[in-house]
Scaffold this motif. Structure first.
Motif, mmCIF file in Angstrom:
data_model
loop_
_atom_site.group_PDB
_atom_site.id
_atom_site.type_symbol
_atom_site.label_atom_id
_atom_site.label_comp_id
_atom_site.label_asym_id
_atom_site.label_seq_id
_atom_site.Cartn_x
_atom_site.Cartn_y
_atom_site.Cartn_z
ATOM 1 N N TRP A 103 0.826 -1.212 0.000
ATOM 2 C CA TRP A 103 0.000 0.000 0.000
ATOM 3 C C TRP A 103 0.861 1.263 0.000
ATOM 4 C CZ3 TRP A 103 -0.446 4.271 3.059
ATOM 5 C CH2 TRP A 103 -1.510 5.129 2.739
ATOM 6 N N SER A 104 1.944 1.260 0.774
ATOM 7 C CA SER A 104 2.796 2.459 0.853
ATOM 8 C C SER A 104 3.488 2.756 -0.473
ATOM 9 C CB SER A 104 3.840 2.290 1.966
ATOM 10 O OG SER A 104 4.658 1.166 1.708
ATOM 11 N N SER A 105 3.514 1.775 -1.374
ATOM 12 C CA SER A 105 4.085 1.981 -2.712
ATOM 13 C C SER A 105 3.010 2.280 -3.755
ATOM 14 C CB SER A 105 4.866 0.736 -3.144
ATOM 15 O OG SER A 105 5.844 0.396 -2.198
ATOM 16 N N GLY A 106 1.795 2.527 -3.298
ATOM 17 C CA GLY A 106 0.722 2.879 -4.213
ATOM 18 C C GLY A 106 -0.085 1.708 -4.726
ATOM 19 N N LEU A 107 0.133 0.496 -4.148
ATOM 20 C CA LEU A 107 -0.602 -0.682 -4.611
ATOM 21 C C LEU A 107 -1.836 -0.928 -3.750
ATOM 22 C CD1 LEU A 107 2.475 -3.005 -5.239
ATOM 23 C CD2 LEU A 107 1.146 -1.721 -6.942
ATOM 24 N N THR A 108 -2.739 -1.739 -4.289
ATOM 25 C CA THR A 108 -3.983 -2.070 -3.596
ATOM 26 C C THR A 108 -3.734 -3.151 -2.550
ATOM 27 O OG1 THR A 108 -5.253 -1.534 -5.572
ATOM 28 C CG2 THR A 108 -6.331 -2.958 -3.964
ATOM 29 N N SER A 109 -4.450 -3.092 -1.450
ATOM 30 C CA SER A 109 -4.417 -4.169 -0.461
ATOM 31 C C SER A 109 -4.618 -5.504 -1.151
ATOM 32 C CB SER A 109 -5.541 -3.960 0.569
ATOM 33 O OG SER A 109 -5.886 -5.182 1.206
ATOM 34 N N PRO A 110 -3.742 -6.507 -0.894
ATOM 35 C CA PRO A 110 -3.926 -7.817 -1.537
ATOM 36 C C PRO A 110 -5.298 -8.427 -1.254
ATOM 37 C CG PRO A 110 -1.767 -7.688 -0.503
ATOM 38 C CD PRO A 110 -2.529 -6.464 -0.069
ATOM 39 N N LEU A 111 -5.831 -8.209 -0.056
ATOM 40 C CA LEU A 111 -7.161 -8.734 0.265
ATOM 41 C C LEU A 111 -8.195 -8.129 -0.673
ATOM 42 C CD1 LEU A 111 -8.987 -10.367 2.329
ATOM 43 C CD2 LEU A 111 -9.325 -8.146 3.457
ATOM 44 N N VAL A 112 -8.164 -6.822 -0.823
ATOM 45 C CA VAL A 112 -9.119 -6.127 -1.687
ATOM 46 C C VAL A 112 -8.921 -6.548 -3.145
ATOM 47 C CG1 VAL A 112 -9.791 -3.858 -2.577
ATOM 48 C CG2 VAL A 112 -9.352 -4.168 -0.120
ATOM 49 N N ALA A 113 -7.659 -6.599 -3.604
ATOM 50 C CA ALA A 113 -7.391 -6.940 -5.006
ATOM 51 C C ALA A 113 -7.870 -8.352 -5.325
ATOM 52 C CB ALA A 113 -5.894 -6.809 -5.289
ATOM 53 N N CYS A 114 -7.595 -9.287 -4.422
ATOM 54 C CA CYS A 114 -7.946 -10.688 -4.662
ATOM 55 C C CYS A 114 -9.456 -10.895 -4.659
ATOM 56 C CB CYS A 114 -7.277 -11.556 -3.598
ATOM 57 S SG CYS A 114 -7.604 -13.319 -3.766
ATOM 58 N N LEU A 115 -10.129 -10.402 -3.625
ATOM 59 C CA LEU A 115 -11.572 -10.629 -3.517
ATOM 60 C C LEU A 115 -12.337 -9.832 -4.567
ATOM 61 C CD1 LEU A 115 -12.143 -10.766 0.351
ATOM 62 C CD2 LEU A 115 -11.595 -12.612 -1.238
ATOM 63 N N GLY A 139 -20.437 -4.022 -2.927
ATOM 64 C CA GLY A 139 -19.406 -5.053 -3.033
ATOM 65 C C GLY A 139 -19.908 -6.355 -2.446
ATOM 66 N N ASN A 140 -19.397 -7.483 -2.968
ATOM 67 C CA ASN A 140 -20.028 -8.766 -2.643
ATOM 68 C C ASN A 140 -19.310 -9.559 -1.557
ATOM 69 O OD1 ASN A 140 -17.736 -9.616 -4.001
ATOM 70 N ND2 ASN A 140 -18.804 -11.163 -5.213
ATOM 71 N N TRP A 141 -18.460 -8.903 -0.732
ATOM 72 C CA TRP A 141 -17.799 -9.664 0.328
ATOM 73 C C TRP A 141 -17.705 -8.852 1.611
ATOM 74 C CZ3 TRP A 141 -13.348 -7.409 2.151
ATOM 75 C CH2 TRP A 141 -12.653 -6.532 1.306
ATOM 76 N N VAL A 142 -17.572 -9.607 2.708
ATOM 77 C CA VAL A 142 -17.351 -9.000 4.025
ATOM 78 C C VAL A 142 -16.425 -9.926 4.819
ATOM 79 C CG1 VAL A 142 -19.493 -10.049 4.930
ATOM 80 C CG2 VAL A 142 -18.447 -8.105 6.130
ATOM 81 N N VAL A 143 -15.463 -9.323 5.518
ATOM 82 C CA VAL A 143 -14.482 -10.051 6.322
ATOM 83 C C VAL A 143 -14.439 -9.418 7.707
ATOM 84 C CG1 VAL A 143 -11.987 -10.424 6.637
ATOM 85 C CG2 VAL A 143 -13.023 -10.780 4.387
ATOM 86 N N LEU A 144 -14.248 -10.224 8.737
ATOM 87 C CA LEU A 144 -14.044 -9.693 10.084
ATOM 88 C C LEU A 144 -12.577 -9.815 10.458
ATOM 89 C CD1 LEU A 144 -17.135 -11.163 11.992
ATOM 90 C CD2 LEU A 144 -16.946 -9.010 10.715
ATOM 91 N N ARG A 145 -12.016 -8.734 10.951
ATOM 92 C CA ARG A 145 -10.640 -8.713 11.463
ATOM 93 C C ARG A 145 -10.704 -8.524 12.968
ATOM 94 N NH1 ARG A 145 -6.457 -4.600 12.424
ATOM 95 N NH2 ARG A 145 -4.394 -5.294 11.728
ATOM 96 N N VAL A 146 -10.003 -9.379 13.694
ATOM 97 C CA VAL A 146 -9.918 -9.256 15.152
ATOM 98 C C VAL A 146 -8.569 -8.642 15.483
ATOM 99 C CG1 VAL A 146 -9.977 -10.487 17.350
ATOM 100 C CG2 VAL A 146 -11.378 -11.297 15.434
ATOM 101 N N SER A 147 -8.572 -7.616 16.324
ATOM 102 C CA SER A 147 -7.317 -6.922 16.598
ATOM 103 C C SER A 147 -7.133 -6.664 18.085
ATOM 104 C CB SER A 147 -7.273 -5.588 15.844
ATOM 105 O OG SER A 147 -8.225 -4.682 16.372
ATOM 106 N N ASP A 148 -5.885 -6.364 18.424
ATOM 107 C CA ASP A 148 -5.510 -5.931 19.764
ATOM 108 C C ASP A 148 -5.330 -4.417 19.696
ATOM 109 O OD1 ASP A 148 -4.283 -5.226 22.123
ATOM 110 O OD2 ASP A 148 -2.769 -6.814 22.058
#
Length: 418
Positions: free
Chosen positions: A234-246, A379-388
């Motif tokens: 992302w810091s190099s201007g690319l899309t999040s792999p999760l977003v790009a893949c899904l 958009g046709n997907w949803v993901v849950l991220r669990v964080s600290d």
């Protein structure tokens, strides 16, 4: 912040057994070979026998109970599906790998040495056979599942793990991601994963979608070694792999892996691993769970994560266009994390980074219960991220993004189908 409530729920572990043939390799003398593979550890196999205490090692206390607080009929197993040996670019002898992973507390483990070009720094046909023999020797249906796989390795396009095939494909047999997908679809039962996604510049031909391989492409590594890949590039201007893949149309479950290249397979707290929800701890049941995307990514040993959306388990399809969707999220690390504050982020398609449409605070060992309006038009997907929330993401995304905290786990996606 959505309203939600929580409760404690604990269950006992339960497993069943069943012998499963492996590829075309005859099973080996499991007990004799495992005893032999104890090697310098001496007490290695004794410590791994069912019902006996494991040898004191640098591993976390035992984790959460193995039964879900939100679904029934399956048991959690802890898995690491991506590991290397001297048969490619690893340091350790393959003879010791499965015993080490079992001793470290894993329930499911795979060896996936690189398949490159003409067996240069990669698998040869003889080494492929040896990997199968070692997996058969270590496999202990009902208790420990040992799997042979390989990592198709293209220096520019990226690396893809493949499991449950009787042969392997190097760059001579499949010179591009598309070539590998064609090879894979000719092998029913074969499953694959996008590895450390976005690390190589070609990004699997920008995740170019192949509909015929969609069912078999079951994994996207969100944790590889100690890294969270959500914002890779992302810091190099690319899309999040999760977003790009899904967004491209793939439907992978989300995974974590150690990608071990050393000699202490399994003994690394803080490196990626996966949780699989299986009907029993056998190869057939493990592959069935992967095919159903009944899995989650984490980098915490002993963690239990399960989730439903309007009663549909993670990895499944929500037959809804626009609706309020009720999520139940079970997150537990056991007594070591009692009272630990955690956060659940609801990820939806974005452009360069995922959109976060809700953030819910929860506590380890409870079930978070919250409702979020979702519209398939967004958009046709949803993901849950669990964080600290108390720690930072070592690879942050846009300033102020809710996922710039420390990722603990990702559920597999749900897909919205009106």
């Amino acid at each position: 912040m959505s309203g939600h409530h929580s409760h404690h729920c604990h269950h006992d572990d339960g497993r069943a057994a069943g012998e499963v043939p492996y590829g075309q390799v005859p099973p080996g003398p499991a007990v004799a070979r495992r005893a032999l593979l104890a090697g310098a550890g001496g007490a290695l196999m004794l410590a791994a026998l069912p019902g006996q205490a494991r040898a004191a090692q640098s591993r976390m206390p035992d984790g959460a109970a193995r039964a879900s607080a939100v679904t029934q009929g399956t048991t959690l197993v802890h898995a690491d599906m991506h590991n290397h040996t001297v048969m490619s670019d690893g340091d350790g002898s393959a003879d010791a790998a499965f015993a080490s992973m079992r001793e470290a507390g894993l329930d499911v483990a795979a060896l996936t040495d690189h398949a490159t070009l003409f067996a240069i720094d990669g698998l040869s046909s003889g080494e492929w056979r040896t990997t199968g023999e070692l997996a058969n020797a270590a496999n202990d249906p009902g208790r420990f599942t040992a799997i042979r796989g390989f990592e198709w390795s293209h220096p520019l396009q990226g690396h893809i793990n493949v499991w449950n095939t009787s042969d392997f494909a190097d760059l001579l047999r499949a010179s591009s991601p598309g070539g590998l997908y064609s090879w894979l679809t000719g092998r029913s039962g074969g499953l694959a994963s996008f590895n450390h996604p976005g690390r190589e510049v070609g990004r699997f031909n920008n995740f170019s979608f192949n509909a015929s391989a969609r069912a078999q492409l079951v994994g996207l590594e969100m944790f590889n070694r100690t890294d969270d890949y959500l914002f890779e590039g992302w810091s190099s201007g690319l899309t999040s792999p999760l977003v790009a893949c899904l967004n491209a149309g793939w439907r992978p479950g989300l995974t974590g892996v150690t990608d071990e290249h050393g000699t202490t397979w399994g003994f690394h707290e803080g490196k990626g691993r996966s949780g699989l929800w299986v009907t029993e701890n056998t190869r057939d049941a493990v592959f069935a769970a992967m095919a159903a995307r009944r899995m989650f990514a984490t980098r915490v040993s002993g963690l239990r994560v399960d989730a439903t959306a309007n009663g549909v388990r993670m990895g499944g399809v929500l037959n809804t266009g626009a609706a309020d969707v009720r999520f139940l999220v079970d997150v537990d690390r056991g007594a070591a994390w009692d009272g630990k504050p955690l956060r659940v982020q609801v990820l939806r398609p974005g452009t360069s980074a995922p959109a976060v449409v809700d953030v819910v605070d929860t506590v380890n060992g409870t079930v978070a219960d919250f409702t979020v309006p979702l519209d398939a038009a967004d958009g046709n997907w949803v993901v849950l991220r669990v964080s600290d929330p108390a720690a930072a993401n070592g690879s942050p995304g846009p300033a102020g993004h809710p996922c710039n905290d420390f990722g603990v786990a990702y559920t597999s996606p749900w897909w919205l189908r009106p």
